[in-house]
Design a protein around this motif. Structure first.
Motif, short mmCIF file in Angstrom:
data_model
loop_
_atom_site.label_atom_id
_atom_site.label_comp_id
_atom_site.label_asym_id
_atom_site.label_seq_id
_atom_site.Cartn_x
_atom_site.Cartn_y
_atom_site.Cartn_z
N ASN A 237 0.82 -1.22 0.00
CA ASN A 237 0.00 0.00 0.00
C ASN A 237 0.84 1.26 0.00
N ILE A 238 1.98 1.24 0.73
CA ILE A 238 2.85 2.42 0.71
C ILE A 238 3.39 2.64 -0.71
N LEU A 239 3.79 1.55 -1.35
CA LEU A 239 4.32 1.69 -2.71
C LEU A 239 3.25 2.17 -3.68
N TYR A 240 2.06 1.60 -3.59
CA TYR A 240 0.98 2.03 -4.50
C TYR A 240 0.64 3.51 -4.25
N ASN A 241 0.61 3.92 -2.99
CA ASN A 241 0.28 5.32 -2.70
C ASN A 241 1.37 6.26 -3.22
N LEU A 242 2.62 5.84 -3.03
CA LEU A 242 3.73 6.63 -3.55
C LEU A 242 3.66 6.71 -5.07
N ALA A 243 3.43 5.55 -5.70
CA ALA A 243 3.38 5.51 -7.16
C ALA A 243 2.26 6.39 -7.69
N ASP A 244 1.11 6.33 -7.07
CA ASP A 244 -0.01 7.18 -7.52
C ASP A 244 0.36 8.66 -7.43
N SER A 245 1.03 9.04 -6.35
CA SER A 245 1.40 10.44 -6.19
C SER A 245 2.39 10.87 -7.28
N VAL A 246 3.39 10.02 -7.54
CA VAL A 246 4.36 10.36 -8.58
C VAL A 246 3.68 10.42 -9.94
N ASN A 247 2.91 9.40 -10.26
CA ASN A 247 2.41 9.27 -11.62
C ASN A 247 1.25 10.21 -11.93
N LYS A 248 0.51 10.59 -10.92
CA LYS A 248 -0.61 11.49 -11.18
C LYS A 248 -0.24 12.95 -10.90
N VAL A 249 0.33 13.20 -9.73
CA VAL A 249 0.64 14.59 -9.36
C VAL A 249 1.90 15.08 -10.09
#
Ligand SMILES: *C/C=C(C)/C=C/C=C(C)/C=C/C1=C(C)CCCC1(C)C
Length: 271
Positions: A237-249
């Motif tokens: 979950n930490i990785l998915y949350n980090l990835a979403d922040s990088v890839n979207k924001v």
């Protein structure tokens, strides 16, 4: 002299922003009324941080939309939709996490996560398509190929994570679809037009290629950590949350930066 509008809000984007923030705030209050973040809940904190980042990015992209050259405005809109849809789902995902954490062990908000991706990934593919169109490399067929590959990637990931199909073969199929997307961007027709495009467009194209390669790589790593004999749900979950922040924001910010670069260049060319 006289009044300066510091955010360069046009009347239209100002009204849109007011409407959107009101709607978002209402949804946010409804979603946030039950569970609280506990002090020892690191994964929960990453859900909260991602939620706030998605919200701020959405507001920013909408406000900035009016300040860039017209040809970049659709890209800014799509960037805002990506973070806006993610913001909406994150308000529920962080809840789902916090509630299960309060009961003893945090659980992955699996369905919410994939519902979000099912909407935001095709939106990002549309964003890529807009950039490819700006370098003169887009055809409708290319869009559908990227769209199809992204669906195969997500569906196999979901089937594997949900336990409907064996985990490792699904990871492999998902990665093949992802490799295909990378191939199209690094070696396919897309690359050809990129050298002659404007500086801003070239920047956006490079940013897209890096996001697709490095940013997206975080997901299969998270999947791998979270499945198998010793699944690590926290890490996933930490990785998915980090990835979403990088890839979207971060990706939206790069599009904004590229748009600003082009807007300044064309403004000074006119002087
Ligand atoms: C905003 C959400 C984004 C950009 C989500 C992207 C998701 C991926 C790139 C997922 C990739 C996966 C694989 C490459 C293999 C199978 C498992 C997945 C679905 C996690």
């Amino acid at each position: 002299m006289g009044y300066k509008n510091p955010l360069k809000l046009t009347r239209q984007s100002g009204a849109m922003f007011a409407l959107l923030t009101t709607a978002l705030a209402m949804i946010g209050t409804v979603a946030a009324e039950t569970s609280l973040l506990r002090e020892d809940d690191t994964v929960g904190a990453s859900f909260w941080i991602a939620t706030a980042m998605m919200f701020a990015a959405t507001a920013f992209f909408i406000m900035e939309r009016g300040s860039v050259a017209p040809k970049w405005r659709t890209s800014m809109t799509v960037a805002a939709l990506v973070t806006g849809v993610a913001w909406y789902h994150y308000t529920y995902m962080r809840e789902a996490w916090a509630q299960t954490y309060a009961l003893g062990a945090g659980q992955s908000p699996l369905v919410l996560r994939y519902v979000d991706w099912l909407i935001t990934v095709p939106l990002q593919v549309a964003e890529f398509y807009l950039i490819l169109a700006a370098v003169g490399a887009a055809t409708a067929m290319l869009f559908w190929r990227l769209f199809g590959a992204s669906l195969i990637m997500l569906i196999s990931g979901y089937l594997g994570e949900a336990g409907h199909a064996p985990e490792m073969p699904m990871l492999v199929i998902g990665c093949i679809a992802w490799f295909y997307i990378m191939y199209e961007v690094w070696a396919g027709d897309a690359k050809k037009g990129a050298d002659t495009a404007s500086e801003g467009t070239q920047f956006a194209f490079r940013a897209m290629a890096i996001i697709l390669t490095v940013g997206w790589a975080i997901y299969p790593i998270g999947y791998f950590m979270g499945t198998g004999d010793n699944p690590n749900v926290d890490f996933l979950n930490i990785l998915y949350n980090l990835a979403d922040s990088v890839n979207k924001v971060a990706f939206g910010l790069m599009v904004w930066y590229a748009a600003t670069m082009d807007t300044k260049a064309s403004a000074s060319a006119e002087e």
